[in-house]
Write a protein that holds these residues in place. Structure first.
Motif, PDB file in Angstrom:
ATOM      1  N   ARG A   1       0.827  -1.209   0.000  1.00 51.62           N
ATOM      2  CA  ARG A   1       0.000   0.000   0.000  1.00 51.62           C
ATOM      3  C   ARG A   1       0.860   1.256   0.000  1.00 51.62           C
ATOM      4  O   ARG A   1       0.635   2.190  -0.777  1.00 51.62           O
ATOM      5  CB  ARG A   1      -0.928  -0.008   1.218  1.00 51.62           C
ATOM      6  N   PHE A   2       1.846   1.308   0.886  1.00 53.00           N
ATOM      7  CA  PHE A   2       2.685   2.506   0.981  1.00 53.00           C
ATOM      8  C   PHE A   2       3.400   2.819  -0.336  1.00 53.00           C
ATOM      9  O   PHE A   2       3.550   3.984  -0.699  1.00 53.00           O
ATOM     10  CB  PHE A   2       3.724   2.342   2.097  1.00 53.00           C
ATOM     11  N   GLU A   3       3.855   1.796  -1.048  1.00 59.18           N
ATOM     12  CA  GLU A   3       4.642   2.037  -2.256  1.00 59.18           C
ATOM     13  C   GLU A   3       3.829   2.707  -3.356  1.00 59.18           C
ATOM     14  O   GLU A   3       4.397   3.260  -4.299  1.00 59.18           O
ATOM     15  CB  GLU A   3       5.245   0.729  -2.766  1.00 59.18           C
ATOM     16  N   LYS A   4       2.507   2.673  -3.252  1.00 60.73           N
ATOM     17  CA  LYS A   4       1.661   3.313  -4.260  1.00 60.73           C
ATOM     18  C   LYS A   4       1.399   4.787  -3.949  1.00 60.73           C
ATOM     19  O   LYS A   4       0.834   5.506  -4.772  1.00 60.73           O
ATOM     20  CB  LYS A   4       0.334   2.558  -4.385  1.00 60.73           C
ATOM     21  N   GLY A   5       1.811   5.253  -2.757  1.00 62.96           N
ATOM     22  CA  GLY A   5       1.632   6.647  -2.394  1.00 62.96           C
ATOM     23  C   GLY A   5       0.299   6.876  -1.716  1.00 62.96           C
ATOM     24  O   GLY A   5      -0.734   6.994  -2.370  1.00 62.96           O
ATOM     25  N   LEU A   6       0.301   6.952  -0.369  1.00 62.18           N
ATOM     26  CA  LEU A   6      -0.941   7.075   0.388  1.00 62.18           C
ATOM     27  C   LEU A   6      -1.215   8.531   0.783  1.00 62.18           C
ATOM     28  O   LEU A   6      -0.347   9.402   0.702  1.00 62.18           O
ATOM     29  CB  LEU A   6      -0.887   6.191   1.631  1.00 62.18           C
ATOM     30  N   ASP A   7      -2.418   8.759   1.237  1.00 61.56           N
ATOM     31  CA  ASP A   7      -2.898  10.079   1.637  1.00 61.56           C
ATOM     32  C   ASP A   7      -2.375  10.412   3.024  1.00 61.56           C
ATOM     33  O   ASP A   7      -2.722   9.748   4.006  1.00 61.56           O
ATOM     34  CB  ASP A   7      -4.437  10.056   1.619  1.00 61.56           C
ATOM     35  N   GLN A   8      -1.541  11.462   3.126  1.00 58.97           N
ATOM     36  CA  GLN A   8      -0.980  11.795   4.435  1.00 58.97           C
ATOM     37  C   GLN A   8      -2.023  12.426   5.356  1.00 58.97           C
ATOM     38  O   GLN A   8      -1.822  12.493   6.576  1.00 58.97           O
ATOM     39  CB  GLN A   8       0.226  12.721   4.277  1.00 58.97           C
ATOM     40  N   GLU A   9      -3.155  12.854   4.816  1.00 61.96           N
ATOM     41  CA  GLU A   9      -4.209  13.414   5.652  1.00 61.96           C
ATOM     42  C   GLU A   9      -5.059  12.322   6.304  1.00 61.96           C
ATOM     43  O   GLU A   9      -5.970  12.631   7.078  1.00 61.96           O
ATOM     44  CB  GLU A   9      -5.113  14.311   4.800  1.00 61.96           C
ATOM     45  N   ASN A  10      -4.762  11.065   6.010  1.00 63.71           N
ATOM     46  CA  ASN A  10      -5.567   9.949   6.497  1.00 63.71           C
ATOM     47  C   ASN A  10      -5.086   9.411   7.839  1.00 63.71           C
ATOM     48  O   ASN A  10      -5.761   8.611   8.475  1.00 63.71           O
ATOM     49  CB  ASN A  10      -5.553   8.824   5.458  1.00 63.71           C
ATOM     50  N   THR A  11      -3.899   9.824   8.276  1.00 62.73           N
ATOM     51  CA  THR A  11      -3.307   9.211   9.473  1.00 62.73           C
ATOM     52  C   THR A  11      -4.106   9.517  10.734  1.00 62.73           C
ATOM     53  O   THR A  11      -4.230   8.670  11.625  1.00 62.73           O
ATOM     54  CB  THR A  11      -1.849   9.675   9.650  1.00 62.73           C
ATOM     55  N   TRP A  12      -4.652  10.724  10.828  1.00 61.17           N
ATOM     56  CA  TRP A  12      -5.394  11.132  12.038  1.00 61.17           C
ATOM     57  C   TRP A  12      -6.646  10.277  12.222  1.00 61.17           C
ATOM     58  O   TRP A  12      -6.873   9.689  13.277  1.00 61.17           O
ATOM     59  CB  TRP A  12      -5.743  12.609  11.938  1.00 61.17           C
ATOM     60  N   ASP A  13      -7.495  10.233  11.183  1.00 57.23           N
ATOM     61  CA  ASP A  13      -8.740   9.475  11.296  1.00 57.23           C
ATOM     62  C   ASP A  13      -8.470   7.993  11.532  1.00 57.23           C
ATOM     63  O   ASP A  13      -9.229   7.319  12.250  1.00 57.23           O
ATOM     64  CB  ASP A  13      -9.586   9.646  10.032  1.00 57.23           C
ATOM     65  N   ALA A  14      -7.410   7.471  10.922  1.00 57.87           N
ATOM     66  CA  ALA A  14      -7.110   6.044  11.071  1.00 57.87           C
ATOM     67  C   ALA A  14      -6.756   5.699  12.516  1.00 57.87           C
ATOM     68  O   ALA A  14      -7.249   4.711  13.081  1.00 57.87           O
ATOM     69  CB  ALA A  14      -5.980   5.642  10.128  1.00 57.87           C
ATOM     70  N   VAL A  15      -5.887   6.504  13.138  1.00 58.00           N
ATOM     71  CA  VAL A  15      -5.502   6.191  14.522  1.00 58.00           C
ATOM     72  C   VAL A  15      -6.675   6.429  15.473  1.00 58.00           C
ATOM     73  O   VAL A  15      -6.857   5.710  16.478  1.00 58.00           O
ATOM     74  CB  VAL A  15      -4.264   7.016  14.939  1.00 58.00           C
ATOM     75  N   GLN A  16      -7.538   7.390  15.145  1.00 54.64           N
ATOM     76  CA  GLN A  16      -8.737   7.605  15.948  1.00 54.64           C
ATOM     77  C   GLN A  16      -9.684   6.407  15.850  1.00 54.64           C
ATOM     78  O   GLN A  16     -10.279   5.980  16.843  1.00 54.64           O
ATOM     79  CB  GLN A  16      -9.445   8.881  15.484  1.00 54.64           C
ATOM     80  N   ARG A  17      -9.825   5.878  14.633  1.00 55.21           N
ATOM     81  CA  ARG A  17     -10.693   4.719  14.446  1.00 55.21           C
ATOM     82  C   ARG A  17     -10.153   3.519  15.221  1.00 55.21           C
ATOM     83  O   ARG A  17     -10.924   2.755  15.829  1.00 55.21           O
ATOM     84  CB  ARG A  17     -10.791   4.393  12.962  1.00 55.21           C
ATOM     85  N   ALA A  18      -8.838   3.338  15.220  1.00 54.00           N
ATOM     86  CA  ALA A  18      -8.249   2.219  15.957  1.00 54.00           C
ATOM     87  C   ALA A  18      -8.550   2.336  17.447  1.00 54.00           C
ATOM     88  O   ALA A  18      -8.920   1.351  18.107  1.00 54.00           O
ATOM     89  CB  ALA A  18      -6.741   2.174  15.713  1.00 54.00           C
ATOM     90  N   CYS A  19      -8.409   3.542  17.994  1.00 52.66           N
ATOM     91  CA  CYS A  19      -8.676   3.722  19.427  1.00 52.66           C
ATOM     92  C   CYS A  19     -10.162   3.596  19.729  1.00 52.66           C
ATOM     93  O   CYS A  19     -10.554   3.126  20.817  1.00 52.66           O
ATOM     94  CB  CYS A  19      -8.137   5.078  19.875  1.00 52.66           C
TER      95      CYS A  19
END
Length: 789
Positions: free
Chosen positions: A367-385
């Motif tokens: 996934r990372f090698e295709k270039g991911l959205d850097q604005e997605n990190t916040w919502d992702a870690v919030q969803r995990a918690c």
């Protein structure tokens, strides 16, 4: 990417059957590779409750069970399982039922006792203990879920789902997520997209009192987001999560690991969980590794790192290979109490190269090698918690560490409806274009389109046109005639000449060959290049198939001779070959000087003059004038007395001649000939104007002359002198005899030419012809010392 339709329904409601859904998604640009209908593999299998059990009268290992399956009376089933007890809930395959793999179950008798079906194990339902951790593999599946006798088993085990497998192209990593595909689905079917904003209650405390994050290489890690969870409880995930993971092709492990995988699938953001106790000084440092630095990854393999690889480290050691895999020294265990959730954005190229060097491609690196959205990190870690709190897996410490090393700047493009319609050949309204783009997450305001952060593939108005076209429907675009500049297609001068030259070569009896552009360095020895020859300075291939294909050729001669040698070994007596071959000269820059060489090769029924005639015909067909052939004795690959440099004026076009005997012998050839013409120099030397000569109105006169000259005088110099002296009346010169021997002085030779004379405006008189011939003879005598024989 496998998509569960049940999971999809959480974000958008689509009632289309599997086939229709697949077809419409493919038409709109999300190609469906396959669909799975697990419910069709299981039929007439229900939940049963064992109400009574007794031993088989004629067997010491069989049991007779009376099973309540929700009917008026219990049914009798004989089983050999030893883990069944009265009161147990079990899967029951009824009479005329179907199990995965096409297995059909019917009633029968076992040792004379009727059995009206079969009790099922996990394996018979295509399940394992990762799906139901409390079950066993070597007995009947004892169900501990909330269900009643007679319930269909399919919803219980997740077999009531429809699974769609998409082929996601490298430019659309946003579609490697349930949310991304839900967005595409909603835009395709015109349904509402319902996105959930993660909410975390928190349990107090402050993450900054426990953890700090530092990014030392912003280019390789533009953003790093982290949260902490305390009082971790490692246990199996709930059934709904296990079913969704399984439908997506991911094996359930435990609640913490499953949460990171769940978020990766839902948001497309790979995550990692560290055991906080393993982080020295409570620090996370994103840095490049030291050359030779060693760490053991989660797959229990020792990895040797180098300074091109990005790692996640604490104050003393690396604890993960960034974007690829975590380290065994920070792995979550049953004793883990504090967990750090990592949600970061890494440079795709760096991750791909690191994974390739370490030969460890993972779901995260893919996934990372295709270039991911850097604005997605916040919502992702919030969803995990949020999931941690939902599952009761721990207590989330308040606060988020969000280090943004490089700010994201959204791209803005003008909508330009007229250009989009011109490109597509459509008449789509600006309103539809705006609605289509907004359904995909774009913002359109006052004719300006703001590209969402997850769409890194959008760079140009033509990309917007593609988005509009796929939602408008490719099948709905009316066919139109091409117009304007789109019809102005033509061959380039180079392409046209390549075809013309190829046609002339075939007309002259040469057959075309194709050879590889990479050769062995030893080929230069076979054509006798000097050790210090510049042609030995080849571009080397970084990952060659072998030594024989390790360098890019600087001359096409070895390739031609290899094919000639092969034909000779096949006993082809007369061979004429040609190739428009590419060579690569190393000029000390990033890219070599790439040139096309017209290469001819022949042996058998040929000689020097026939090859020279072929070269003259080809160059004449290319409208190259002032062609001359100068003797060449320094070329090591050719016979020193039968080699010529081909020129047009002062421009060197190439070389031709008989191969040096040693060169020919290296390829097991006899007398052989070759031509090497620089195609680009030929293009530069050709005349741009096409000459036209009308049919002569007056007859020509032919006069023959024979002159004796020194052996050193070349025929070319004689012809040039004759043409120069012949003036406008001379229309052609042809050599028809060379004689040495009796009556000719030693060191001399007699040459005979036929001169074609004609005037364009009158009939030529004998006097005019005589004067021209005498002028020619005088010029030969004065310039070359020749005398009439």
């Amino acid at each position: 990417m496998k998509l569960s339709r049940k999971w999809l329904a959480e974000f958008t409601e689509v009632d289309a059957p599997a086939r229709e859904y697949a077809e419409r998604m493919t038409i709109s640009g999300s190609k469906v590779e396959a669909t799975e209908e697990p419910s069709k593999e299981i039929e007439n299998v229900v939940v049963g409750k064992v109400v009574e059990i007794e031993r088989h009268p004629d067997s010491d290992h069989l049991w007779i069970c009376q099973v309540d399956v929700g009917q008026d009376e219990p049914i009798q089933i004989v089983t050999g399982a030893q883990n069944v007890n009265a009161g147990d809930l079990v899967p029951v395959a009824m009479h005329k039922s179907l199990l995965p793999g096409g297995i059909k179950i019917t009633k029968g008798k076992l040792r004379g006792v009727p059995s009206n079906g079969m009790l099922c194990s996990l394996g018979e339902l295509k399940l394992d203990t990762h799906d139901f951790p409390y079950a066993i593999t070597d007995g009947i599946f004892i169900i501990k879920e909330d269900c009643r006798p007679g319930d269909d088993i399919r919803p219980l085990i997740g077999a009531d789902d429809s699974i769609v497998e998409f082929e996601i192209t490298n430019n659309r990593p946003d579609c490697l997520s349930v949310i991304g595909l839900a967005r595409e689905t909603a835009a395709t079917f015109g349904t509402e997209l319902k996105l959930h904003k993660p909410e975390v209650k928190g349990a107090g405390g402050d993450i900054n009192e426990h953890l700090s994050v530092e990014i030392k290489n912003p280019d390789l890690c533009p953003r790093y987001t982290a949260r902490m969870v305390k009082n971790i409880k490692i246990e199996p995930s709930p059934l709904w999560m296990r079913q969704r993971l399984r439908a997506s092709g991911v094996r359930p492990i435990n609640n913490i690991v499953d949460i990171t995988n769940y978020v990766m699938l839902e948001y497309g953001q790979p995550m990692h969980a560290f055991d906080y106790a393993c982080l020295d000084e409570g620090k996370i440092i994103v840095r490049t590794a030291e050359d030779g630095e060693i760490m053991n990854t989660l797959d229990d393999q020792e990895r040797k790192l180098d300074s091109t690889m990005l790692v996640i480290a604490d104050s003393s050691k690396p604890v993960a290979v960034a974007g690829v895999m975590g380290g065994a020294n920070s792995e979550i265990t049953d004793n883990t109490k504090f967990v750090v959730f990592e949600s970061a954005n890494f440079n795709g190229t760096s991750v791909r190269r690191t994974a390739a060097k370490l030969t460890m491609r993972t779901d995260a690196s893919g996934r990372f090698e295709k270039g991911l959205d850097q604005e997605n990190t916040w919502d992702a870690v919030q969803r995990a918690c949020e999931l941690v709190e939902m599952l009761g897996a721990g207590e989330v410490i308040d606060g988020i560490i969000d280090v943004i090393a490089k700010e994201y700047e959204p791209l803005k493009l003008d909508l330009q409806p007229d250009r989009i319609n011109a490109l597509l050949g459509t008449d789509i309204s600006e309103e539809f274009m705006a609605e289509a783009l907004e359904s995909l997450g774009f913002t359109v305001e006052n004719g300006v389109v703001t590209v969402p952060s997850w769409r890194g593939d959008i760079e140009h108005y033509s990309d917007l046109a593609e988005e509009v076209a796929r939602l408008y429907g490719y099948n709905d675009i009316e066919p139109t005639m091409l117009k304007g500049e789109t019809t102005m297609g033509a061959l380039t001068v180079k392409q046209s000449l390549e075809r013309q030259v190829a046609s002339m070569c075939r007309a002259l009896g040469f057959s075309e060959i194709y050879t590889y552009s990479f050769i062995s360095p030893s080929a230069y020895d076979k054509i006798r290049l000097a050790p210090d020859s510049s042609l030995r300075n080849s571009v080397r291939i970084l990952n060659p198939l072998g030594e024989d294909t390790s360098v890019m050729r600087t001359t096409s001669l070895p390739s031609m001779l290899e094919i000639m040698s092969r034909n000779n070994s096949y006993r082809n007596e007369n061979v004429r070959l040609y190739e428009l071959a590419r060579i690569y000269r190393n000029i000390g820059e990033e890219l070599p000087d790439e040139r096309v060489i017209l290469t001819l090769g022949a042996y058998g029924d040929t000689d020097f003059f026939k090859m020279k005639g072929a070269v003259e015909a080809i160059l004449k067909g290319m409208r190259i004038e002032n062609v001359s052939f100068e003797a060449e004795s320094e070329n090591p690959s050719y016979h020193p007395g039968r080699c010529a440099v081909v020129k047009s004026g002062d421009t060197v076009l190439g070389v031709m001649g008989q191969l040096h005997p040693l060169t020919a012998a290296a390829y097991d050839l006899g007398e052989s000939y070759a031509v090497e013409l620089d195609f680009y120099n030929c293009i530069a030397a050709r005349s741009e104007e096409k000459g036209y000569e009308p049919i002569p109105r007056y007859p020509a006169i032919t006069r023959d002359i024979a002159v004796v000259v020194d052996d050193e005088v070349t025929i070319a110099s004689l012809v040039n002198t004759i043409k120069k002296a012949g003036g406008k009346l001379l229309k052609g010169v042809k050599l028809f005899d060379i004689y040495k021997g009796e009556h000719i002085q030693a060191g001399k030779k007699s040459t005979a030419f036929s001169l074609k004379l004609r005037a364009d405006d009158q009939t030529l008189t004998d006097q005019m012809a005589d004067d021209t011939v005498n002028g020619v003879l005088t010029a030969i005598k004065d310039e070359l010392g020749g005398v009439i024989r």
